[in-house]
Design a protein around this motif. Sequence first.
Motif, PDB file in Angstrom:
ATOM      1  N   PHE A  22      13.422   8.101  -3.556  1.00  0.00           N
ATOM      2  CA  PHE A  22      12.649   8.571  -2.662  1.00  0.00           C
ATOM      3  C   PHE A  22      11.722   7.472  -2.126  1.00  0.00           C
ATOM      4  O   PHE A  22      11.165   7.525  -0.814  1.00  0.00           O
ATOM      5  N   LEU A  23      11.280   6.622  -2.862  1.00  0.00           N
ATOM      6  CA  LEU A  23      10.379   5.373  -2.726  1.00  0.00           C
ATOM      7  C   LEU A  23      11.177   4.857  -1.506  1.00  0.00           C
ATOM      8  O   LEU A  23      10.514   4.344  -0.370  1.00  0.00           O
ATOM      9  N   ARG A  24      12.482   4.500  -1.608  1.00  0.00           N
ATOM     10  CA  ARG A  24      13.116   3.645  -0.871  1.00  0.00           C
ATOM     11  C   ARG A  24      13.259   4.142   0.607  1.00  0.00           C
ATOM     12  O   ARG A  24      12.891   3.610   1.731  1.00  0.00           O
ATOM     13  N   THR A  25      13.323   5.551   0.737  1.00  0.00           N
ATOM     14  CA  THR A  25      13.416   6.282   1.715  1.00  0.00           C
ATOM     15  C   THR A  25      11.923   6.360   2.532  1.00  0.00           C
ATOM     16  O   THR A  25      11.872   6.106   3.885  1.00  0.00           O
ATOM     17  N   THR A  26      11.005   6.852   1.602  1.00  0.00           N
ATOM     18  CA  THR A  26       9.857   6.692   2.178  1.00  0.00           C
ATOM     19  C   THR A  26       9.295   5.595   2.888  1.00  0.00           C
ATOM     20  O   THR A  26       8.553   5.463   3.772  1.00  0.00           O
ATOM     21  N   LEU A  27       9.470   4.443   2.178  1.00  0.00           N
ATOM     22  CA  LEU A  27       9.052   3.166   2.547  1.00  0.00           C
ATOM     23  C   LEU A  27       9.937   2.692   3.619  1.00  0.00           C
ATOM     24  O   LEU A  27       9.744   1.301   4.307  1.00  0.00           O
TER      25      LEU A  27
ATOM     26  N   LEU B   3      12.921   0.756   3.008  1.00  0.00           N
ATOM     27  CA  LEU B   3      13.316  -0.399   2.820  1.00  0.00           C
ATOM     28  C   LEU B   3      14.683  -0.335   2.458  1.00  0.00           C
ATOM     29  O   LEU B   3      15.080   0.814   2.000  1.00  0.00           O
ATOM     30  N   THR B   4      15.418  -1.465   2.186  1.00  0.00           N
ATOM     31  CA  THR B   4      16.466  -1.622   1.641  1.00  0.00           C
ATOM     32  C   THR B   4      16.417  -1.458   0.318  1.00  0.00           C
ATOM     33  O   THR B   4      15.532  -1.673  -0.322  1.00  0.00           O
ATOM     34  N   THR B   5      17.473  -1.042  -0.473  1.00  0.00           N
ATOM     35  CA  THR B   5      17.803  -1.016  -1.966  1.00  0.00           C
ATOM     36  C   THR B   5      17.159  -2.358  -2.518  1.00  0.00           C
ATOM     37  O   THR B   5      16.421  -2.591  -3.455  1.00  0.00           O
ATOM     38  N   GLY B   6      17.830  -3.620  -2.020  1.00  0.00           N
ATOM     39  CA  GLY B   6      17.666  -4.755  -2.617  1.00  0.00           C
ATOM     40  C   GLY B   6      16.176  -5.276  -2.389  1.00  0.00           C
ATOM     41  O   GLY B   6      15.718  -5.933  -3.384  1.00  0.00           O
ATOM     42  N   ASN B   7      15.836  -4.905  -1.170  1.00  0.00           N
ATOM     43  CA  ASN B   7      14.324  -5.308  -0.781  1.00  0.00           C
ATOM     44  C   ASN B   7      13.351  -4.592  -1.873  1.00  0.00           C
ATOM     45  O   ASN B   7      12.451  -5.322  -2.408  1.00  0.00           O
TER      46      ASN B   7
ATOM     47  N   LEU C  89       0.823  -1.162  -0.156  1.00  0.00           N
ATOM     48  CA  LEU C  89       0.036  -0.155   0.151  1.00  0.00           C
ATOM     49  C   LEU C  89       0.999   1.229  -0.192  1.00  0.00           C
ATOM     50  O   LEU C  89       0.515   2.362  -0.735  1.00  0.00           O
ATOM     51  N   GLY C  90       1.830   1.344   0.820  1.00  0.00           N
ATOM     52  CA  GLY C  90       2.833   2.475   0.900  1.00  0.00           C
ATOM     53  C   GLY C  90       3.299   2.601  -0.582  1.00  0.00           C
ATOM     54  O   GLY C  90       3.612   3.876  -1.071  1.00  0.00           O
ATOM     55  N   ARG C  91       4.013   1.514  -1.069  1.00  0.00           N
ATOM     56  CA  ARG C  91       4.727   1.697  -2.487  1.00  0.00           C
ATOM     57  C   ARG C  91       3.548   2.233  -3.442  1.00  0.00           C
ATOM     58  O   ARG C  91       3.714   3.082  -4.090  1.00  0.00           O
ATOM     59  N   ASP C  92       2.521   1.376  -3.391  1.00  0.00           N
ATOM     60  CA  ASP C  92       1.574   1.783  -4.609  1.00  0.00           C
ATOM     61  C   ASP C  92       0.945   3.299  -4.149  1.00  0.00           C
ATOM     62  O   ASP C  92       0.670   3.846  -5.350  1.00  0.00           O
ATOM     63  N   GLY C  93       0.748   3.328  -2.970  1.00  0.00           N
ATOM     64  CA  GLY C  93       0.028   4.866  -2.995  1.00  0.00           C
ATOM     65  C   GLY C  93       1.085   5.891  -3.206  1.00  0.00           C
ATOM     66  O   GLY C  93       0.396   7.069  -3.533  1.00  0.00           O
ATOM     67  N   VAL C  94       2.198   5.789  -2.696  1.00  0.00           N
ATOM     68  CA  VAL C  94       3.251   6.829  -3.167  1.00  0.00           C
ATOM     69  C   VAL C  94       2.963   6.895  -4.753  1.00  0.00           C
ATOM     70  O   VAL C  94       3.124   8.169  -5.355  1.00  0.00           O
ATOM     71  N   ALA C  95       3.292   6.016  -5.412  1.00  0.00           N
ATOM     72  CA  ALA C  95       3.493   5.864  -6.812  1.00  0.00           C
ATOM     73  C   ALA C  95       1.914   6.563  -7.470  1.00  0.00           C
ATOM     74  O   ALA C  95       2.065   7.175  -8.705  1.00  0.00           O
ATOM     75  N   HIS C  96       0.993   6.102  -6.808  1.00  0.00           N
ATOM     76  CA  HIS C  96      -0.108   6.783  -7.227  1.00  0.00           C
ATOM     77  C   HIS C  96      -0.519   8.205  -7.257  1.00  0.00           C
ATOM     78  O   HIS C  96      -1.049   8.811  -7.945  1.00  0.00           O
ATOM     79  N   GLU C  97       0.187   8.878  -6.296  1.00  0.00           N
ATOM     80  CA  GLU C  97      -0.045   9.984  -5.885  1.00  0.00           C
ATOM     81  C   GLU C  97       0.966  11.120  -6.968  1.00  0.00           C
ATOM     82  O   GLU C  97       0.624  12.210  -7.065  1.00  0.00           O
ATOM     83  N   ALA C  98       1.711  10.377  -7.425  1.00  0.00           N
ATOM     84  CA  ALA C  98       2.798  11.027  -8.480  1.00  0.00           C
ATOM     85  C   ALA C  98       2.835  10.373  -9.610  1.00  0.00           C
ATOM     86  O   ALA C  98       2.270   9.544  -9.807  1.00  0.00           O
ATOM     87  N   ARG C  99       3.078  11.293 -10.910  1.00  0.00           N
ATOM     88  CA  ARG C  99       3.241  10.877 -11.923  1.00  0.00           C
ATOM     89  C   ARG C  99       4.193   9.633 -12.166  1.00  0.00           C
ATOM     90  O   ARG C  99       4.007   8.554 -12.672  1.00  0.00           O
TER      91      ARG C  99
ATOM     92  N   SER D 227      14.049  -3.315  -4.700  1.00  0.00           N
ATOM     93  CA  SER D 227      14.092  -3.962  -6.292  1.00  0.00           C
ATOM     94  C   SER D 227      13.664  -5.062  -6.345  1.00  0.00           C
ATOM     95  O   SER D 227      12.918  -5.285  -7.617  1.00  0.00           O
ATOM     96  N   GLN D 228      13.557  -5.858  -5.457  1.00  0.00           N
ATOM     97  CA  GLN D 228      12.935  -7.178  -5.668  1.00  0.00           C
ATOM     98  C   GLN D 228      11.227  -7.117  -5.759  1.00  0.00           C
ATOM     99  O   GLN D 228      10.548  -7.772  -6.571  1.00  0.00           O
ATOM    100  N   HIS D 229      10.838  -6.155  -4.799  1.00  0.00           N
ATOM    101  CA  HIS D 229       9.490  -6.093  -4.885  1.00  0.00           C
ATOM    102  C   HIS D 229       8.919  -5.337  -6.342  1.00  0.00           C
ATOM    103  O   HIS D 229       8.069  -5.745  -7.088  1.00  0.00           O
ATOM    104  N   LEU D 230       9.748  -4.453  -6.751  1.00  0.00           N
ATOM    105  CA  LEU D 230       9.615  -3.754  -7.980  1.00  0.00           C
ATOM    106  C   LEU D 230       9.830  -4.697  -9.148  1.00  0.00           C
ATOM    107  O   LEU D 230       8.772  -4.600 -10.319  1.00  0.00           O
ATOM    108  N   THR D 231      10.500  -5.456  -9.104  1.00  0.00           N
ATOM    109  CA  THR D 231      10.867  -6.667 -10.349  1.00  0.00           C
ATOM    110  C   THR D 231       9.552  -7.312 -10.228  1.00  0.00           C
ATOM    111  O   THR D 231       9.148  -7.670 -11.514  1.00  0.00           O
TER     112      THR D 231
END
Length: 109
Positions: A27-32, A34-38, A11-21, A40-44
């Motif tokens: 920014f997403l990593r810091t906001t959520l 999460l580690t870079t690797g974590n 929800l956090g990831r999708d919500g942040v992405a939904h609010e912006a183009r 990256s895996q979710h986004l993949t």
Amino acid sequence: MSPAPPPVVSLGRDGVAHEARRVEFGFLRTTLQLTTGNLSQHLTVLEKAGLVEIEKGYEGRRGRTWVHLTAAGKQGLDDEIAHLKRIIEQVEENRAALRPTIAPAAEGG
């Protein structure tokens, strides 16, 4: 297959992405938080499912990665939010039904 991210991360990831183009990866990593690797895996996983698109490029001389929800990703987020609202409504109804009824105090007692 990778396990699905916890609902709060989703929800956090999708919500942040939904609010912006589009949202910058850092920014997403810091906001959520999460580690870079974590992240990256979710986004993949989400990219393979057609829910997000990943765009790589440069801002000045710095390499950047941007993420944005696809139409299917936006619909998925809307569906997930609607589902969570129904769950909250059920929990609130159950709590109200379980609350003990407090009888008024007897007068003159």
